[in-house]
Write a protein that holds these residues in place. Structure first.
Motif, PDB file in Angstrom:
ATOM      1  N   CYS A 162      22.611  -2.487  53.694  1.00 12.84           N
ATOM      2  CA  CYS A 162      22.534  -3.140  55.007  1.00 12.84           C
ATOM      3  C   CYS A 162      23.621  -4.196  55.164  1.00 12.84           C
ATOM      4  N   ARG A 163      23.882  -4.933  54.096  1.00 13.90           N
ATOM      5  CA  ARG A 163      24.920  -5.963  54.165  1.00 13.90           C
ATOM      6  C   ARG A 163      26.300  -5.346  54.366  1.00 13.90           C
ATOM      7  N   SER A 164      26.506  -4.141  53.847  1.00 11.73           N
ATOM      8  CA  SER A 164      27.804  -3.469  54.011  1.00 11.73           C
ATOM      9  C   SER A 164      28.095  -3.173  55.477  1.00 11.73           C
ATOM     10  N   LEU A 165      27.045  -3.104  56.304  1.00  7.95           N
ATOM     11  CA  LEU A 165      27.240  -2.858  57.727  1.00  7.95           C
ATOM     12  C   LEU A 165      27.986  -4.010  58.396  1.00  7.95           C
ATOM     13  N   LEU A 166      27.883  -5.217  57.818  1.00 11.93           N
ATOM     14  CA  LEU A 166      28.604  -6.367  58.384  1.00 11.93           C
ATOM     15  C   LEU A 166      30.105  -6.160  58.303  1.00 11.93           C
ATOM     16  N   GLU A 167      30.550  -5.388  57.311  1.00  9.67           N
ATOM     17  CA  GLU A 167      31.974  -5.107  57.163  1.00  9.67           C
ATOM     18  C   GLU A 167      32.423  -4.003  58.109  1.00  9.67           C
ATOM     19  N   SER A 168      31.592  -2.989  58.269  1.00 12.20           N
ATOM     20  CA  SER A 168      31.980  -1.845  59.102  1.00 12.20           C
ATOM     21  C   SER A 168      31.704  -2.055  60.587  1.00 12.20           C
ATOM     22  N   GLN A 169      30.798  -2.979  60.900  1.00  9.02           N
ATOM     23  CA  GLN A 169      30.460  -3.254  62.303  1.00  9.02           C
ATOM     24  C   GLN A 169      30.699  -4.740  62.582  1.00  9.02           C
ATOM     25  N   PRO A 170      31.884  -5.100  63.059  1.00  7.78           N
ATOM     26  CA  PRO A 170      32.248  -6.519  63.188  1.00  7.78           C
ATOM     27  C   PRO A 170      31.422  -7.311  64.198  1.00  7.78           C
ATOM     28  N   ASP A 171      30.693  -6.643  65.074  1.00  5.99           N
ATOM     29  CA  ASP A 171      29.866  -7.356  66.059  1.00  5.99           C
ATOM     30  C   ASP A 171      28.415  -7.491  65.621  1.00  5.99           C
ATOM     31  N   LEU A 172      28.169  -7.262  64.345  1.00  2.00           N
ATOM     32  CA  LEU A 172      26.810  -7.245  63.832  1.00  2.00           C
ATOM     33  C   LEU A 172      26.484  -8.518  63.059  1.00  2.00           C
ATOM     34  N   SER A 173      25.238  -8.957  63.158  1.00  2.78           N
ATOM     35  CA  SER A 173      24.695  -9.997  62.288  1.00  2.78           C
ATOM     36  C   SER A 173      23.409  -9.456  61.668  1.00  2.78           C
ATOM     37  N   LEU A 174      22.999 -10.047  60.552  1.00  4.40           N
ATOM     38  CA  LEU A 174      21.866  -9.535  59.784  1.00  4.40           C
ATOM     39  C   LEU A 174      20.888 -10.658  59.497  1.00  4.40           C
ATOM     40  N   VAL A 175      19.614 -10.407  59.787  1.00  5.89           N
ATOM     41  CA  VAL A 175      18.544 -11.368  59.511  1.00  5.89           C
ATOM     42  C   VAL A 175      17.497 -10.663  58.645  1.00  5.89           C
ATOM     43  N   VAL A 176      17.198 -11.231  57.483  1.00  5.33           N
ATOM     44  CA  VAL A 176      16.258 -10.594  56.561  1.00  5.33           C
ATOM     45  C   VAL A 176      15.221 -11.618  56.106  1.00  5.33           C
ATOM     46  N   LEU A 177      13.956 -11.292  56.307  1.00  7.29           N
ATOM     47  CA  LEU A 177      12.864 -12.135  55.804  1.00  7.29           C
ATOM     48  C   LEU A 177      12.267 -11.485  54.571  1.00  7.29           C
ATOM     49  N   THR A 178      11.975 -12.298  53.571  1.00  7.28           N
ATOM     50  CA  THR A 178      11.270 -11.815  52.385  1.00  7.28           C
ATOM     51  C   THR A 178      10.208 -12.831  51.972  1.00  7.28           C
ATOM     52  N   HIS A 179       9.110 -12.326  51.454  1.00  6.69           N
ATOM     53  CA  HIS A 179       7.985 -13.186  51.069  1.00  6.69           C
ATOM     54  C   HIS A 179       8.036 -13.451  49.566  1.00  6.69           C
ATOM     55  N   VAL A 180       7.636 -14.650  49.177  1.00  4.85           N
ATOM     56  CA  VAL A 180       7.646 -15.035  47.768  1.00  4.85           C
ATOM     57  C   VAL A 180       6.283 -15.627  47.406  1.00  4.85           C
ATOM     58  N   ALA A 181       5.582 -14.947  46.511  1.00  2.96           N
ATOM     59  CA  ALA A 181       4.292 -15.441  46.020  1.00  2.96           C
ATOM     60  C   ALA A 181       4.465 -16.028  44.629  1.00  2.96           C
ATOM     61  N   GLU A 182       3.750 -17.099  44.361  1.00  5.52           N
ATOM     62  CA  GLU A 182       3.835 -17.740  43.049  1.00  5.52           C
ATOM     63  C   GLU A 182       3.387 -16.770  41.959  1.00  5.52           C
ATOM     64  N   GLY A 183       4.215 -16.633  40.927  1.00  3.54           N
ATOM     65  CA  GLY A 183       3.878 -15.765  39.808  1.00  3.54           C
ATOM     66  C   GLY A 183       4.288 -14.321  39.969  1.00  3.54           C
ATOM     67  N   ASP A 184       4.823 -13.953  41.138  1.00  3.39           N
ATOM     68  CA  ASP A 184       5.270 -12.576  41.357  1.00  3.39           C
ATOM     69  C   ASP A 184       6.749 -12.478  40.997  1.00  3.39           C
ATOM     70  N   GLU A 185       7.036 -11.958  39.815  1.00  2.00           N
ATOM     71  CA  GLU A 185       8.407 -11.935  39.306  1.00  2.00           C
ATOM     72  C   GLU A 185       9.327 -11.080  40.168  1.00  2.00           C
ATOM     73  N   GLU A 186       8.839  -9.932  40.622  1.00  3.19           N
ATOM     74  CA  GLU A 186       9.682  -9.048  41.431  1.00  3.19           C
ATOM     75  C   GLU A 186      10.052  -9.691  42.762  1.00  3.19           C
ATOM     76  N   GLN A 187       9.100 -10.348  43.388  1.00  2.73           N
ATOM     77  CA  GLN A 187       9.392 -11.027  44.653  1.00  2.73           C
ATOM     78  C   GLN A 187      10.397 -12.151  44.444  1.00  2.73           C
ATOM     79  N   HIS A 188      10.283 -12.863  43.344  1.00  6.06           N
ATOM     80  CA  HIS A 188      11.240 -13.941  43.052  1.00  6.06           C
ATOM     81  C   HIS A 188      12.636 -13.369  42.804  1.00  6.06           C
ATOM     82  N   LEU A 189      12.732 -12.257  42.086  1.00  2.00           N
ATOM     83  CA  LEU A 189      14.025 -11.617  41.843  1.00  2.00           C
ATOM     84  C   LEU A 189      14.652 -11.144  43.149  1.00  2.00           C
ATOM     85  N   LEU A 190      13.841 -10.556  44.002  1.00  2.00           N
ATOM     86  CA  LEU A 190      14.333 -10.067  45.288  1.00  2.00           C
ATOM     87  C   LEU A 190      14.820 -11.220  46.167  1.00  2.00           C
ATOM     88  N   SER A 191      14.051 -12.292  46.208  1.00  4.68           N
ATOM     89  CA  SER A 191      14.435 -13.457  47.000  1.00  4.68           C
ATOM     90  C   SER A 191      15.728 -14.075  46.484  1.00  4.68           C
TER      91      SER A 191
END
Length: 262
Positions: A162-191
């Protein structure tokens, strides 16, 4: 309205086309208001939005939009909005798989799942860019892909697609929300992976002192300027705010000033 959020993020003064805004939502808080305010900003400037709804439904965003002064259903009919409701696609894929035994969309290998979702997003973005400028791709919520059983490595690959689209589409912006729960290692890595590549990071959390009738939570905003030399005073612009969610608006203010604004 949403102007206090725009000012806190600095997008009232600085163009955010071509940038990635990461919204890091900690457990016990709700960062969805940031996404709604960014959608409102893009719509009010005659731009377009591609909404990838993994968590909240399109109907949710429409209901919030009516309070912020726009109608997503009408905008969709006019070609300003494209919508991908992943749960509906999953339901359709499951029914198809049960009927004829085929693997469709997100079913099958994990790498195929995120690649198929990306191709669908890319198709929608190209359609919007041809008709409207600028365009914002809004993803809510990236961590829900983890809940679907997709490994964090593949979700991070999807983010890079998805981030690569910022290079190929110059009029694009990207907004991404991610949730982080205490003790969730995968969510912390993703964030951590998301925030590492973001131009603006917005961290939404609850109050450390507990609940308050005047304050809904805390919001920290960090700007990273990749195109400028690394200068200690300018590399990270960090601001801490408190916010109050009201029925038709969001108030953002400096800590300790809530009582003077209510």
């Amino acid at each position: 309205m949403a102007t206090s959020v725009w000012r806190a993020l600095g997008i009232d003064k600085e163009n955010w086309v071509g940038k990635l805004i990461a919204v890091e939502e900690y457990h016990g808080s709700n960062g969805n208001f940031v996404l709604n305010c960014l959608i409102a900003e893009r719509i009010h400037k005659d731009g377009a939005v591609c909404l990838v709804a993994l968590h909240n439904s399109f109907g949710h965003y429409h209901n919030v939009g009516t309070k912020l002064g726009y109608n997503l259903h009408q905008l969709q009919e006019k070609g300003y909005v494209e919508n991908i409701e992943v749960m509906k696609l999953l339901s359709g894929s499951l029914n198809s798989a049960l009927e004829d035994g085929t693997e469709n969309f997100l079913f099958g290998k994990e790498e195929n799942a995120v690649r198929n979702l990306f191709y669908l997003i890319e198709e929608k973005i190209k359609k919007l860019v041809q008709q409207r400028r600028p365009v914002s791709l809004v993803i809510d919520d990236l961590s829900d892909l983890l809940s679907l059983g997709i490994p964090v490595k593949e979700v991070l690959s999807f983010l890079q697609y998805c981030r690569s689209l910022l290079e190929s589409q110059p009029d694009l912006s990207l907004v991404v929300l991610t949730h982080v729960a205490e003790g969730d290692e995968e969510q912390h890595l993703l964030s951590a992976g998301l925030c590492h590549v973001a131009d603006i990071t917005v961290t939404v959390s609850g109050l450390k002192t507990g609940q308050s009738t005047d304050v809904s939570g805390a919001m920290k905003v960090i700007h990273r300027r990749w195109d400028q030399p690394v200068i200690a005073d300018e590399w990270n612009k960090q601001n801490l705010y408190h916010f109050k969610l009201l029925d038709r608006q969001v108030k953002v203010f400096a800590p300790g000033t809530a009582s003077s604004l209510m």
